[in-house]
Write a protein that holds these residues in place. Structure first.
Motif, PDB file in Angstrom:
ATOM      1  N   LEU A 375       0.825  -1.202   0.000  1.00 34.12           N
ATOM      2  CA  LEU A 375       0.000   0.000   0.000  1.00 34.12           C
ATOM      3  C   LEU A 375       0.857   1.249   0.000  1.00 34.12           C
ATOM      4  O   LEU A 375       1.929   1.286   0.643  1.00 34.12           O
ATOM      5  N   MET A 376       0.400   2.244  -0.701  1.00 35.81           N
ATOM      6  CA  MET A 376       1.045   3.552  -0.742  1.00 35.81           C
ATOM      7  C   MET A 376      -0.049   4.617  -0.683  1.00 35.81           C
ATOM      8  O   MET A 376      -1.107   4.459  -1.307  1.00 35.81           O
ATOM      9  N   PRO A 377       0.164   5.733   0.041  1.00 34.10           N
ATOM     10  CA  PRO A 377      -0.836   6.799   0.064  1.00 34.10           C
ATOM     11  C   PRO A 377      -1.060   7.376  -1.336  1.00 34.10           C
ATOM     12  O   PRO A 377      -0.104   7.538  -2.110  1.00 34.10           O
ATOM     13  N   VAL A 378      -2.299   7.670  -1.648  1.00 36.68           N
ATOM     14  CA  VAL A 378      -2.599   8.232  -2.965  1.00 36.68           C
ATOM     15  C   VAL A 378      -1.966   9.604  -3.131  1.00 36.68           C
ATOM     16  O   VAL A 378      -1.697  10.052  -4.253  1.00 36.68           O
ATOM     17  N   ALA A 379      -1.677  10.292  -2.012  1.00 36.26           N
ATOM     18  CA  ALA A 379      -1.073  11.619  -2.099  1.00 36.26           C
ATOM     19  C   ALA A 379       0.366  11.552  -2.577  1.00 36.26           C
ATOM     20  O   ALA A 379       0.960  12.588  -2.900  1.00 36.26           O
ATOM     21  N   ALA A 380       0.921  10.347  -2.642  1.00 43.73           N
ATOM     22  CA  ALA A 380       2.303  10.219  -3.087  1.00 43.73           C
ATOM     23  C   ALA A 380       2.409   9.856  -4.557  1.00 43.73           C
ATOM     24  O   ALA A 380       3.514   9.741  -5.084  1.00 43.73           O
ATOM     25  N   VAL A 381       1.289   9.665  -5.230  1.00 41.34           N
ATOM     26  CA  VAL A 381       1.286   9.182  -6.616  1.00 41.34           C
ATOM     27  C   VAL A 381       0.914  10.324  -7.553  1.00 41.34           C
ATOM     28  O   VAL A 381       0.002  11.102  -7.277  1.00 41.34           O
ATOM     29  N   VAL A 382       1.632  10.405  -8.646  1.00 40.80           N
ATOM     30  CA  VAL A 382       1.357  11.385  -9.700  1.00 40.80           C
ATOM     31  C   VAL A 382       1.036  10.621 -10.974  1.00 40.80           C
ATOM     32  O   VAL A 382       1.723   9.646 -11.318  1.00 40.80           O
ATOM     33  N   PHE A 389       3.653   7.656 -11.251  1.00 36.71           N
ATOM     34  CA  PHE A 389       4.999   7.807 -10.717  1.00 36.71           C
ATOM     35  C   PHE A 389       4.931   8.169  -9.244  1.00 36.71           C
ATOM     36  O   PHE A 389       3.918   8.669  -8.757  1.00 36.71           O
ATOM     37  N   CYS A 390       6.041   7.918  -8.559  1.00 33.85           N
ATOM     38  CA  CYS A 390       6.220   8.401  -7.196  1.00 33.85           C
ATOM     39  C   CYS A 390       7.681   8.775  -7.013  1.00 33.85           C
ATOM     40  O   CYS A 390       8.530   8.470  -7.868  1.00 33.85           O
ATOM     41  N   TRP A 391       7.978   9.439  -5.904  1.00 33.48           N
ATOM     42  CA  TRP A 391       9.347   9.836  -5.592  1.00 33.48           C
ATOM     43  C   TRP A 391       9.747   9.161  -4.289  1.00 33.48           C
ATOM     44  O   TRP A 391       9.158   9.415  -3.225  1.00 33.48           O
ATOM     45  N   VAL A 392      10.750   8.280  -4.390  1.00 37.76           N
ATOM     46  CA  VAL A 392      11.251   7.536  -3.233  1.00 37.76           C
ATOM     47  C   VAL A 392      12.452   8.274  -2.655  1.00 37.76           C
ATOM     48  O   VAL A 392      13.351   8.707  -3.398  1.00 37.76           O
ATOM     49  N   ILE A 393      12.461   8.463  -1.343  1.00 38.67           N
ATOM     50  CA  ILE A 393      13.563   9.157  -0.663  1.00 38.67           C
ATOM     51  C   ILE A 393      14.727   8.194  -0.494  1.00 38.67           C
ATOM     52  O   ILE A 393      14.597   7.129   0.139  1.00 38.67           O
ATOM     53  N   THR A 394      15.870   8.536  -1.093  1.00 40.41           N
ATOM     54  CA  THR A 394      17.090   7.730  -1.009  1.00 40.41           C
ATOM     55  C   THR A 394      18.213   8.585  -0.423  1.00 40.41           C
ATOM     56  O   THR A 394      18.024   9.785  -0.124  1.00 40.41           O
ATOM     57  N   ASP A 395      19.366   7.977  -0.286  1.00 42.06           N
ATOM     58  CA  ASP A 395      20.514   8.733   0.213  1.00 42.06           C
ATOM     59  C   ASP A 395      20.911   9.845  -0.733  1.00 42.06           C
ATOM     60  O   ASP A 395      21.525  10.846  -0.309  1.00 42.06           O
ATOM     61  N   ARG A 401      10.231   7.131  -9.681  1.00 45.05           N
ATOM     62  CA  ARG A 401      10.059   5.746 -10.103  1.00 45.05           C
ATOM     63  C   ARG A 401       8.686   5.544 -10.737  1.00 45.05           C
ATOM     64  O   ARG A 401       7.680   6.038 -10.220  1.00 45.05           O
ATOM     65  N   PRO A 402       8.651   4.795 -11.815  1.00 45.15           N
ATOM     66  CA  PRO A 402       7.341   4.444 -12.406  1.00 45.15           C
ATOM     67  C   PRO A 402       6.675   3.352 -11.563  1.00 45.15           C
ATOM     68  O   PRO A 402       7.340   2.529 -10.940  1.00 45.15           O
ATOM     69  N   LEU A 403       5.348   3.349 -11.593  1.00 47.13           N
ATOM     70  CA  LEU A 403       4.569   2.414 -10.783  1.00 47.13           C
ATOM     71  C   LEU A 403       3.598   1.632 -11.643  1.00 47.13           C
ATOM     72  O   LEU A 403       3.110   2.132 -12.669  1.00 47.13           O
ATOM     73  N   VAL A 404       3.301   0.432 -11.193  1.00 45.77           N
ATOM     74  CA  VAL A 404       2.172  -0.344 -11.717  1.00 45.77           C
ATOM     75  C   VAL A 404       1.195  -0.492 -10.555  1.00 45.77           C
ATOM     76  O   VAL A 404       1.526  -1.084  -9.535  1.00 45.77           O
ATOM     77  N   VAL A 405       0.033   0.117 -10.700  1.00 45.28           N
ATOM     78  CA  VAL A 405      -0.911   0.208  -9.582  1.00 45.28           C
ATOM     79  C   VAL A 405      -2.109  -0.696  -9.835  1.00 45.28           C
ATOM     80  O   VAL A 405      -2.376  -1.121 -10.963  1.00 45.28           O
ATOM     81  N   GLY A 418       7.263  -1.357  -8.639  1.00 44.84           N
ATOM     82  CA  GLY A 418       7.879  -0.033  -8.651  1.00 44.84           C
ATOM     83  C   GLY A 418       8.531   0.327  -7.333  1.00 44.84           C
ATOM     84  O   GLY A 418       9.508   1.077  -7.308  1.00 44.84           O
ATOM     85  N   VAL A 419       7.986  -0.137  -6.219  1.00 44.87           N
ATOM     86  CA  VAL A 419       8.551   0.119  -4.896  1.00 44.87           C
ATOM     87  C   VAL A 419       8.511  -1.175  -4.097  1.00 44.87           C
ATOM     88  O   VAL A 419       7.845  -2.146  -4.478  1.00 44.87           O
ATOM     89  N   THR A 420       9.230  -1.157  -2.978  1.00 46.44           N
ATOM     90  CA  THR A 420       9.238  -2.306  -2.082  1.00 46.44           C
ATOM     91  C   THR A 420       8.779  -1.869  -0.708  1.00 46.44           C
ATOM     92  O   THR A 420       8.730  -0.668  -0.387  1.00 46.44           O
ATOM     93  N   GLU A 421       8.422  -2.841   0.101  1.00 45.44           N
ATOM     94  CA  GLU A 421       7.973  -2.558   1.456  1.00 45.44           C
ATOM     95  C   GLU A 421       9.077  -1.858   2.236  1.00 45.44           C
ATOM     96  O   GLU A 421      10.229  -2.256   2.207  1.00 45.44           O
ATOM     97  N   GLY A 422       8.707  -0.794   2.951  1.00 43.34           N
ATOM     98  CA  GLY A 422       9.662  -0.028   3.744  1.00 43.34           C
ATOM     99  C   GLY A 422      10.191   1.200   3.056  1.00 43.34           C
ATOM    100  O   GLY A 422      10.808   2.059   3.713  1.00 43.34           O
TER     101      GLY A 422
END
Length: 575
Positions: A375-382, A389-395, A401-405, A418-422
């Motif tokens: 699950l991902m909040p809808v406010a994080a998806v464009v 797409f979403c933006w993942v915070i990295t170092d 990142r593109p997503l398949v929803v 497109g993303v992993t848990e955590g």
């Protein structure tokens, strides 16, 4: 490199973020509707051609069987009844005259056959008998005269006279016999046909006048019956509900409001007596959700199950089930444009008390529950041109990142790839990511070129590429603590957040009210003037009734009611 990484981290330190997690996703459809009875006794206008209401019982009145409900204008009927009574009496007089004429014509036939003809026949037979007797006498006299002539007692002249007498008697006999034959073979037939023709004509006229009389009588009876229908009494005990069209107050209906002096058509429903023991909620579901809802309903029915629903009426929570979905959309009003909505019926379980037709109810229909999904909040998806797409915070900062929803509700969306848990994702990226903040949609020419790209990069009509999945409707995530920036309570209706909206969903239909709590970026359950969108800031102080600088849910409900009463216009605007 360390300095650059530290600077990127500092830039994103104040950005609202959420963690991608696993959980259960409840997909629901939430709509507002009106409470109504599943069983109604319709009180209709039975006056031909329609009339006007002179008096009507107050809406919501409890009545008993036999009490007067409506009194309709009967002045036109009274004039019609008086005119019809004159026509009825004329038809009755003509009918009586025709019956007497037929009786006389029928008697004339019997009179001739059994009286007049018999008498004339006897007269002719008497004439024949007399002629025969005269002929026999003349012949006897002639025989005697011939003997006397031979003896010389009479002259030849006397003998000739006797011969003439015989000839005359023969002629008289032939004439009498001819007269009898004419009477029997011609006169009788002619007279019988003439009399029977008059009799049959009189009978036909009698039938015609009888039919005319019956017609005039039926018209009179119908008018008198309609006169009685101008006063309508209650066929059963119950609460009176005016049969007003909810669209009529916005000008979307040609039907006049039910009130004293209003004109009503023939067979138009004036009142309803609802059965308060069997209540249901009628909600209008947008066409973008109806296919999913109908498919889930059919699947549940084929499996012998039901689509359950939670119903909220004021401060009461009730349960129910989806009982019917219309196969045709409801008529559109001028204020909704071309929005298509389908009437959906949710039956309330049991026999709840203190419910009245017309009350506003919120229905949350459970469509499906997805277990243990990412699950991902809808406010994080464009969403851009059918891709998500979403933006993942990295170092190294925020990484796009593109997503398949998959399925979605107003708070969370199922992520298939497109993303992993955590992973931590940026909320409302269009407000905080420079790349997105400065990005523009492009000109119409560029959009059209992208829409009909020859290399097939975009799907038909700008749709998503192959491999992406469109989300479904609405719902909530039970037991999940909502991250900052995620708007609305679990299970609320779909509404696009300021960060780009729920991916793949139809979003908030045009012309429908949206969930303004999506602008609550700090998650305090209220909207400040800074958080409010530009158009809302113009009348922010008007909505902020208590003047505390915030708009809470109660004030938001009040603005929805004001906008509904004003045909969807914000407070402060003219009618």
């Amino acid at each position: 490199m360390r300095l650059f990484q530290k600077r990127s981290t500092d830039v994103l330190s104040d950005v609202l973020r959420a963690t991608v997690r696993r959980g259960d996703l409840m997909v629901t459809v939430i709509e507002d509707g009106n409470l109504e009875s599943a069983v109604n006794i319709d009180i209709k206008c039975e006056v031909a051609g329609g009339t006007a209401i002179l008096w009507i019982v107050d809406d919501g009145t409890e009545v008993k069987e036999g009490e007067k409900l409506v009194e309709l204008d009967s002045s036109t009927l009274e004039e019609q009844i008086n005119t019809q009574r004159i026509a009825f009496e004329k038809a009755r007089a003509a009918k009586i005259q025709a019956e007497k004429d037929f009786a006389a014509a029928k008697l004339a036939v019997d009179e001739y056959l059994q009286g007049t003809f018999v008498k004339e026949l006897q007269t002719q037979e008497a004439q024949v008998t007399i002629a025969m007797e005269n002929l026999r006498t003349s012949e006897n006299t002639l025989n005697h005269s011939e003997r006397m002539f031979r003896k010389g007692y009479i002259s030849a002249l006397d003998l000739d006279s006797q011969k003439f007498s015989v000839e005359r008697a023969k002629l008289e006999l032939a004439s009498a016999q001819t007269a009898k034959k004419v009477l029997e073979e011609f006169t009788k037939v002619k007279m019988v046909q003439e009399l029977e023709s008059k009799r049959d004509s009189a009978e036909a006229k009698m039938a015609s006048e009888g039919a005319s009389f019956d017609l005039e009588k039926s018209r009179l009876d119908r008018l008198e019956a309609q006169m009685q229908r101008c006063v309508i009494n209650a066929p059963a005990s119950g609460m009176v509900v005016y049969a007003n069209d909810p669209n009529s107050r916005f000008g979307g209906s040609q039907q006049s409001q039910i009130e004293e002096g209003a004109a009503v058509r023939e067979r138009q429903t004036i009142l309803r007596l609802p059965d308060l023991a069997k209540m249901q909620v009628k909600v209008n579901v947008h066409e973008s959700k109806i296919e999913m809802l109908g498919r889930a309903w059919k699947q549940a029915a084929s499996a012998g199950q039901e689509l359950r629903a939670n119903i909220r009426i004021l401060d009461r929570k009730l349960s129910g089930k989806l009982s019917n979905i219309a196969n045709q959309p409801e008529p559109s009003g001028w204020w909704t444009g071309n929005i298509k909505e389908y009437a959906t019926i949710v039956a309330i379980d049991g026999k709840p008390e203190a419910l009245r037709p017309g009350m506003t109810a919120e229905c949350e229909i459970l469509v499906e529950t997805l277990k243990d999904v990412l699950l991902m909040p809808v406010a994080a998806v464009v969403e851009k041109q059918g891709q998500h797409f979403c933006w993942v915070i990295t170092d190294n900062g925020a990484e796009k990142r593109p997503l398949v929803v998959g399925s979605t509700n107003d708070k969370f969306v199922e992520v298939k790839d497109g993303v992993t848990e955590g992973d931590e994702v940026v909320l409302n990226p269009r407000a905080v990511i420079k790349e997105e903040r400065e990005a523009k949609e492009g000109t119409e020419e560029d959009a059209e070129k992208e829409k009909f790209a020859e290399d097939g990069a975009a799907g038909p009509a700008g749709g998503p590429k192959a491999g992406s999945s469109a989300p479904k409707a609405t719902g909530g995530v039970p037991g999940e603590k909502q991250p900052p920036g995620a708007a609305g309570p679990p299970g609320a209706a779909v509404g696009k957040p300021p960060g780009g909206g729920p991916p793949g969903g139809a979003g908030e239909p045009k012309g429908r009210s949206m969930d303004l709590m999506q602008f609550d970026t700090d998650g305090d359950g209220k909207i400040s003037k800074d958080e409010a969108p530009g158009p809302m800031q113009q009348f922010f102080d008007t909505v902020d009734a208590n003047g505390d600088g915030f708009i809470d849910k109660a004030e938001m409900a009040k603005i929805r009611q004001m906008m509904g009463n004003r045909g969807g216009k914000p407070p402060g605007e003219g009618p």
